[in-house]
Design a protein around this motif. Structure first.
Motif, short mmCIF file in Angstrom:
data_model
loop_
_atom_site.label_atom_id
_atom_site.label_comp_id
_atom_site.label_asym_id
_atom_site.label_seq_id
_atom_site.Cartn_x
_atom_site.Cartn_y
_atom_site.Cartn_z
N GLN A 358 -12.10 1.08 -2.59
CA GLN A 358 -12.75 -0.23 -2.51
C GLN A 358 -11.74 -1.36 -2.32
O GLN A 358 -12.11 -2.53 -2.30
N GLY A 359 -10.45 -1.02 -2.24
CA GLY A 359 -9.42 -2.03 -2.06
C GLY A 359 -8.87 -2.62 -3.33
O GLY A 359 -8.05 -3.55 -3.28
N ASP A 360 -9.30 -2.11 -4.49
CA ASP A 360 -8.78 -2.60 -5.77
C ASP A 360 -7.50 -1.83 -6.10
O ASP A 360 -7.47 -0.95 -6.98
N VAL A 361 -6.42 -2.19 -5.40
CA VAL A 361 -5.22 -1.35 -5.41
C VAL A 361 -4.52 -1.37 -6.77
O VAL A 361 -4.19 -0.31 -7.32
N GLU A 362 -4.29 -2.55 -7.32
CA GLU A 362 -3.57 -2.61 -8.61
C GLU A 362 -4.34 -1.92 -9.74
O GLU A 362 -3.75 -1.11 -10.47
N ALA A 397 -2.46 0.82 1.34
CA ALA A 397 -1.58 -0.28 0.92
C ALA A 397 -0.12 0.13 1.01
O ALA A 397 0.60 0.15 -0.01
N PRO A 398 0.37 0.44 2.21
CA PRO A 398 1.77 0.90 2.34
C PRO A 398 2.75 -0.24 2.06
O PRO A 398 2.47 -1.42 2.34
N ASN A 399 3.88 0.12 1.45
CA ASN A 399 4.97 -0.84 1.21
C ASN A 399 4.56 -2.05 0.37
O ASN A 399 5.10 -3.15 0.53
N THR A 400 3.57 -1.86 -0.49
CA THR A 400 3.16 -2.93 -1.40
C THR A 400 3.77 -2.65 -2.78
O THR A 400 4.24 -1.55 -3.07
N ALA A 401 3.72 -3.67 -3.63
CA ALA A 401 4.26 -3.50 -4.98
C ALA A 401 3.55 -2.38 -5.75
O ALA A 401 4.21 -1.55 -6.39
N PRO A 402 2.19 -2.29 -5.69
CA PRO A 402 1.54 -1.18 -6.39
C PRO A 402 1.96 0.19 -5.85
O PRO A 402 2.12 1.14 -6.62
N ALA A 403 2.17 0.26 -4.51
CA ALA A 403 2.60 1.53 -3.92
C ALA A 403 3.98 1.92 -4.42
O ALA A 403 4.25 3.09 -4.74
N HIS A 404 4.89 0.96 -4.52
CA HIS A 404 6.23 1.22 -5.03
C HIS A 404 6.17 1.62 -6.52
O HIS A 404 6.92 2.51 -6.97
#
Length: 418
Positions: A358-362, A397-404
């Protein structure tokens, strides 16, 4: 003096607690001598922490029978040339039991043994222990092996004496129940070929028992197995057999479970309308069920509103209805009973996936990181779900803070000793 890491690993491989190993050692001694032992969790602690470095006599015999290997393979020092002193009464009891077991001439007169309800009750207590272990650990090869071995012991009991037809049926039902738990552990561990073998054994034993409850469990497990294998047509056929048993008409709780699992099968097949209809019927049936009715221990141990919501979570994830999946996931987690460790880990991983889609990545990453580390590293289904979560995170969400954050968490988790 130091910890016996070898024994500790073997204990973990079997998925046993210290109390459970003590119980198996008592059973092993009873099989050898005819008298149950008095081993306890304290006995096992002494074996694990190095207080007991060279087990002798009955302790040695029980350990070697449980683990099917010599003591030296369990991390213990080899027996000394002159064995340490042991309580002479216990030693005489042990030797007398062994002598009676192996040295009595086959033509010697013996009193026929009568297999009774106490034997069945012992088997049922062991079955309850396996159910509890499965809810804690899930999918472990050790649980599968333990359940299969107990099925064999139940069958061997049939040869030890006479019994009424009712008791014989109960023993066969116990053997089928153990084998169905071996089947479930193999399904949960993604060892599907082994699960199919256990299923065939369980089905044959269930027919000999005539017990409709265990027949339902086996065919219902078969439906779940085929669903996880990506064979929804076979899954529907197997689950239809379970739903066709007369007990589903007598007890709405069994009807509810059959309908809920059928709804999950419809979800896997992509049939949104049928899935929603079946879930509605499953909820109605559960609402009609008598909460105080007598049911088998395996049914009481897991099927409730939280499990129905867990199946709905799975189905709506398969259908791509992620908001509805998350709703059922949160309701499942709120209602899970404390002993359902495996179910909690699975539901949490699925909720994380629903949030991510749903896009709620964090929030999704935070939810995924809340899965207990032991389940995240050891349970095959959870490992696969979190691996898929990471793959989808890289896409969404590539290369985002949550992904890291997730990547670093996975690296740290893999470096942490089990």
């Amino acid at each position: 003096m130091g910890d016996n890491d070898v024994l500790r690993r073997r204990l973990a491989d079997l998925g046993l607690t210290q109390d459970e190993l003590a119980g198996q050692m008592n059973d092993a001694l009873e099989a050898l001598t005819g008298r149950c032992g008095d081993f306890s969790a304290r006995t096992v602690r002494n074996l694990l922490n190095g207080t007991t470095r060279r087990p002798i006599g009955r302790t040695r015999a029980a350990l070697e029978r449980v683990f099917a290997c010599p003591l030296t393979d369990l991390g213990f020092a080899p027996p000394s040339t002159a064995a340490p002193r042991e309580d002479p009464v216990l030693r005489r009891t042990f030797i007398a039991g062994i002598t009676a077991a192996v040295a009595t001439p086959t033509n010697a007169p013996t009193t026929p043994r009568r297999i009774g309800t106490s034997d069945v009750e012992r088997l049922q207590r062991k079955f309850a222990e396996i159910i509890a272990s499965d809810h804690r650990h899930g999918g472990q090869l050790g649980i599968e092996q333990q359940a299969a071995a107990m099925s064999g012991r139940a069958l061997a009991l049939q040869e030890t004496g006479s019994a009424s037809q009712r008791v014989r049926g109960q023993v066969y039902a116990s053997a089928a129940a153990f084998r169905s738990s071996a089947m479930w552990a193999a399904i949960d561990g993604r060892r599907f070929d082994d699960a199919i073998g256990h299923m065939r054994e369980a089905q044959a034993l269930a027919e000999m028992s005539g017990d409709p409850f265990i027949k339902f469990r086996i065919w219902s497990h078969a439906g779940t197995m085929y669903r996880h294998m990506g064979r929804p047509a076979d899954a529907a056929a197997a689950n239809t057999v379970a739903r066709g048993l007369s007990l589903t008409r007598r007890d709405p709780m069994f009807a509810s479970l059959g309908l809920a699992r059928h709804a999950a099968i419809h979800g896997a097949a992509g049939d949104r309308i049928a899935a929603r209809r079946c879930f509605g019927q499953a909820q109605d049936a559960m609402n009609r069920a008598d909460p105080h009715a007598q049911r088998p221990v395996w049914m009481n141990a897991f099927y409730d509103q939280a499990e129905l919501d867990s199946l709905a979570l799975s189905a709506h994830l398969s259908l791509g209805d992620f908001a509805r999946a998350e709703f059922h996931g949160h309701r499942c987690l709120a209602g899970l009973r404390p002993h359902m460790h495996r179910s909690k880990a699975i539901a949490t991983a699925r909720v994380a996936r629903a949030q991510l889609e749903q896009g709620d990545v964090e929030p999704a990453v935070a939810t995924a990181m809340s899965v207990p580390a032991d389940q995240a590293a050891l349970h095959p289904r959870v490992v696969g779900m979190l691996r898929t979560f990471g793959t989808r995170l890289d896409v969404i969400a590539p290369n985002t803070a949550p992904a890291h954050t997730w990547t670093q968490y996975v690296r740290d988790t893999r470096r942490t000793p089990a």
